[in-house]
Design a protein around this motif. Structure first.
Motif: not given
Length: 359
Positions: A218-220, A229-239, A275-286
């Motif tokens: 899949q694509v994120l 900022y991370i949004e979703e995967v093609g057929s899924m939300n993401v956690f 559990v928190e709903e928030k804006r998260i960047s790919i840089d934060e994830l890395v």
């Protein structure tokens, strides 16, 4: 008094596929539901008929302007033989939100629920009972008015088709590999990213094709404005589980409000897991990955339920999560939700709807 649903049964039933041949959306049951809309008459003529092709004028607006929405839901057979659905009204409510965004007339959720129950009962023998299998339900609306003017259609079909399915991913509950997309954009706030409409998925096909060629499931997607900022995967939300806390991107108008996403948040809160709903960047994830605090990642959706993520590829850098194994949160949530869906675990939320066996 509501509209009466007529029923026409097939005289040529199909041969049901072997359980081992089930995949996702390959086989379809003997019957379908259809209802029509015309300006002035509203939605009318609800009917269950044998599964069959539909005839559309070449000028039908759905072909030219993509005015269409759909939903995805499931029915499950319990070990005792009852048929259950998981939060079906939440899917129908989202269908009407998608309808509103695409200028499609709203449907009567109670009428559609009654039609769905009747349709499932008619084709109940198609529901597989084996672990990991279910009956996938695909309601959809298409614009059928035969005119090329760019305006909302004055005619529609609302249709429900059913498909016995196995596991959505060939990998099953085992972790999948995800490619983080940095070139293409799927949706932006103010567009139709939070509606379940065909155009969202068409916009993702090129990136999905390229990711598949690279060996990824899949694509994120990242946001379409800042591209970070991370949004979703093609057929899924993401956690993501970072430093003991579970984080999922906040709904921002371009992310689909997933029914399974909402269910997972509610389940985690029920277990007192932060559990928190928030804006998260790919840089934060890395950065979290580099620090060793990115403990787990998984996708959520009706088709796959829970899909653990074993690897993320960000600009050629491969981030292996949880040693490529299914994480404990992923496994626990999957077992709990699928247990509720199949009637083997108690439902503390009132989410499960039993299809009345007397219908």
């Amino acid at each position: 008094m509501g509209l009466k649903i007529s029923v026409e049964l097939t005289t040529t039933p199909k041969t049901k596929p072997a359980i081992e041949n089930l995949s996702f959306g390959k086989y379809f049951t003997d019957h379908m539901f259809i209802m029509d809309y015309d300006v002035g008459a509203g939605w009318h003529d609800p009917r269950i008929i044998p599964y069959q092709p539909i005839s559309l004028d070449p000028a039908a607006k759905v072909f030219h302007y993509g005015q269409t929405v759909f939903e995805g839901m499931k029915a499950y057979k319990t070990p005792e033989g009852s048929v259950l659905m998981f939060r079906p009204y939440k899917n129908l409510q989202r269908l009407n939100r998608s309808n509103a965004r695409l200028s499609i007339p709203s449907i009567d959720e109670d009428l559609v629920m009654e039609a769905l129950k009747q349709l499932i009962k008619v084709d109940e023998d198609w529901i597989p009972a084996e672990q990991g299998t279910s009956l996938y339900i695909r309601p959809f609306v298409i614009a059928t008015q035969p005119t090329l003017g760019v305006s909302p259609s004055e005619q529609y079909h609302f249709i429900i088709i059913l498909s016995p399915v196995g596991s959505y991913y060939a990998e099953g509950i085992n972790p999948v590999s995800i490619y983080v997309e940095s070139e293409y954009v799927r949706a932006v706030t103010g567009g139709v990213g939070n509606a379940k409409t065909g155009g969202n998925y068409a916009a993702g096909l090129k990136a999905q094709q390229e990711a598949t060629e690279k060996g990824y499931s899949q694509v994120l997607w990242l946001d379409g404005v800042h591209r970070k900022y991370i949004e979703e995967v093609g057929s899924m939300n993401v956690f993501f589980k970072i430093g003991g806390k579970v984080i999922t991107p906040a709904l921002n108008g371009s992310i689909l409000d997933g029914v399974t996403r909402d269910s997972v948040i509610r389940v985690l809160q029920h277990w007192n897991i932060e559990v928190e709903e928030k804006r998260i960047s790919i840089d934060e994830l890395v950065e979290a990955y580099r620090k060793g605090t990115l403990e787990e990642a998984f996708g959520t959706g009706t088709a796959a339920v829970i899909s653990p993520i074993g690897e993320l590829n960000w600009q050629g850098d491969k981030l292996t999560l949880n040693d490529g194994q299914t994480g404990p949160i992923s496994a626990k949530v999957y077992d709990f939700i699928t247990g509720m869906q199949r009637g083997t675990l108690e439902d503390p939320f009132g989410w499960i709807l039993e299809v009345d066996p007397k219908i």
